[in-house]
Design a protein around this motif. Sequence first.
Motif, PDB file in Angstrom:
ATOM      1  N   UNK A 121       8.130   8.744  -3.661  1.00 39.38           N
ATOM      2  CA  UNK A 121       7.336   7.804  -4.133  1.00 39.38           C
ATOM      3  C   UNK A 121       6.936   7.513  -5.534  1.00 39.38           C
ATOM      4  N   UNK A 122       6.702   8.387  -6.128  1.00 41.19           N
ATOM      5  CA  UNK A 122       6.482   8.160  -7.941  1.00 41.19           C
ATOM      6  C   UNK A 122       7.633   7.835  -8.587  1.00 41.19           C
ATOM      7  N   UNK A 123       8.882   8.110  -8.178  1.00 40.52           N
ATOM      8  CA  UNK A 123      10.085   7.213  -8.658  1.00 40.52           C
ATOM      9  C   UNK A 123       9.981   5.697  -8.495  1.00 40.52           C
ATOM     10  N   UNK A 124       9.859   5.562  -7.129  1.00 40.16           N
ATOM     11  CA  UNK A 124       9.835   4.236  -6.609  1.00 40.16           C
ATOM     12  C   UNK A 124       8.802   3.461  -7.372  1.00 40.16           C
ATOM     13  N   UNK A 125       7.656   4.079  -7.575  1.00 40.16           N
ATOM     14  CA  UNK A 125       6.406   3.474  -8.214  1.00 40.16           C
ATOM     15  C   UNK A 125       6.846   2.998  -9.774  1.00 40.16           C
ATOM     16  N   UNK A 126       7.606   4.041 -10.387  1.00 43.19           N
ATOM     17  CA  UNK A 126       7.900   3.979 -11.624  1.00 43.19           C
ATOM     18  C   UNK A 126       8.950   2.768 -11.730  1.00 43.19           C
ATOM     19  N   UNK A 127       9.983   2.691 -10.792  1.00 45.30           N
ATOM     20  CA  UNK A 127      11.031   1.601 -10.808  1.00 45.30           C
ATOM     21  C   UNK A 127      10.508   0.412 -10.541  1.00 45.30           C
ATOM     22  N   UNK A 128       9.318   0.250  -9.537  1.00 43.01           N
ATOM     23  CA  UNK A 128       8.797  -0.899  -9.367  1.00 43.01           C
ATOM     24  C   UNK A 128       7.978  -1.604 -10.681  1.00 43.01           C
ATOM     25  N   UNK A 129       7.250  -0.583 -11.470  1.00 38.27           N
ATOM     26  CA  UNK A 129       6.681  -0.855 -12.587  1.00 38.27           C
ATOM     27  C   UNK A 129       7.641  -1.367 -13.664  1.00 38.27           C
ATOM     28  N   UNK A 130       8.758  -0.876 -13.759  1.00 35.42           N
ATOM     29  CA  UNK A 130       9.742  -1.197 -14.684  1.00 35.42           C
ATOM     30  C   UNK A 130      10.163  -2.679 -14.215  1.00 35.42           C
ATOM     31  N   UNK A 131      10.421  -2.967 -13.029  1.00 31.69           N
ATOM     32  CA  UNK A 131      10.902  -4.112 -12.696  1.00 31.69           C
ATOM     33  C   UNK A 131       9.931  -5.287 -12.880  1.00 31.69           C
ATOM     34  N   UNK A 132       8.504  -4.927 -12.618  1.00 32.23           N
ATOM     35  CA  UNK A 132       7.660  -5.861 -13.097  1.00 32.23           C
ATOM     36  C   UNK A 132       7.364  -6.100 -14.423  1.00 32.23           C
ATOM     37  N   UNK A 133       7.395  -5.111 -15.098  1.00 28.16           N
ATOM     38  CA  UNK A 133       7.592  -5.311 -16.794  1.00 28.16           C
ATOM     39  C   UNK A 133       8.664  -6.146 -17.359  1.00 28.16           C
TER      40      UNK A 133
END
Length: 344
Positions: A121-133
């Motif tokens: 979940x933390x990896x997915x959250x980090x990937x989502x944050x990066x995509x949003x950025x």
Amino acid sequence: MDNKGRAMARWAGPVAGACGGVSLVVTAALTATGGSTGPEALAVVELGALLALTVFAARWSARRAGVALTALAAAAGPLSLLRRAPVTQALVAGVAAWLLVALAAVGTGLYLRLLDRRRERSVLAAQREQRLRLAADLHDFVAHDVSEMLALAQAGQMLAAHDPAAGAAQLAAIESAARRALSSLDRTVHVLHRDGAGAQEAGRAPLPGLAQLPELVGRFDAAGGAHAVLDCSAQDAQISREVSMTAYRVVVEALTNIRRHARDATRVEVTVTGPGAEGLRVRVRDDGRPVRPGFRRTGRAGGGRGLAGLSAQVAALGGELAAGPALGGGWRLTARLPARGPER
């Protein structure tokens, strides 16, 4: 779940269940016939192996079948003690004690399973944050450059017929805007093609801030249409990099919306003051005619992040963003940002 996790999930339960089932069959057969149980060392190895398989199955096996298969492996170890001696009260107590150990093995496997899920979940959250950025970068910078190219092309069409030299200058300006847009796209693609910490570091690459505002406003003014002026008393050294970049994004969004939705505007004023007691203040005002309610407030024309996404970014820093009709006519966009951003 990665490839390793999927492979473990496919084999963990069946292997543990098969070993547990074989052990239970042997226990039942030897207990019924009173046959030889083998050396004590073999019993210790069997018990340890079944406990390890219990942890293995609880951590990796699939949910539905994994419960039964894990239970087989967990029960087989303690029950194997029934082969060692006649059934007595002491033996029953020993079996009960090892059942508690087996339950602890199940708990250990489930705890490791929970840690794996948290990591995923933390990896997915980090990937989502990066995509949003990255999406924010594309919207805030590429869209601005493309809208600038459109304005330059429209002005160039009118100039080319009367002043070929001025038309050629417009083409050079369009080329420059296109290079900036391609640079932003290249940066985004570069980040997407990198993994791990390298991608995160690339995602944190320095972006434009207050120091680049004169160039930004100057390009907007040179593109034709509204005359833009900048009054900036704030310095990058006085505020954090994140706040500086957000202030730049606010101005980019405002100018892009003016170019899209206020083409009749003749003057644009960009004012950046502070930081003071109320933090850094950014105001962008134009004298364009009002449009239908809500259209320019969101800054959307068929999709995009618009002011809604920018407002969330400003709020995350502890600031406020507002947009609406200005007194005396026109439209204004104002933002208040803390000088150093939120406490981490």
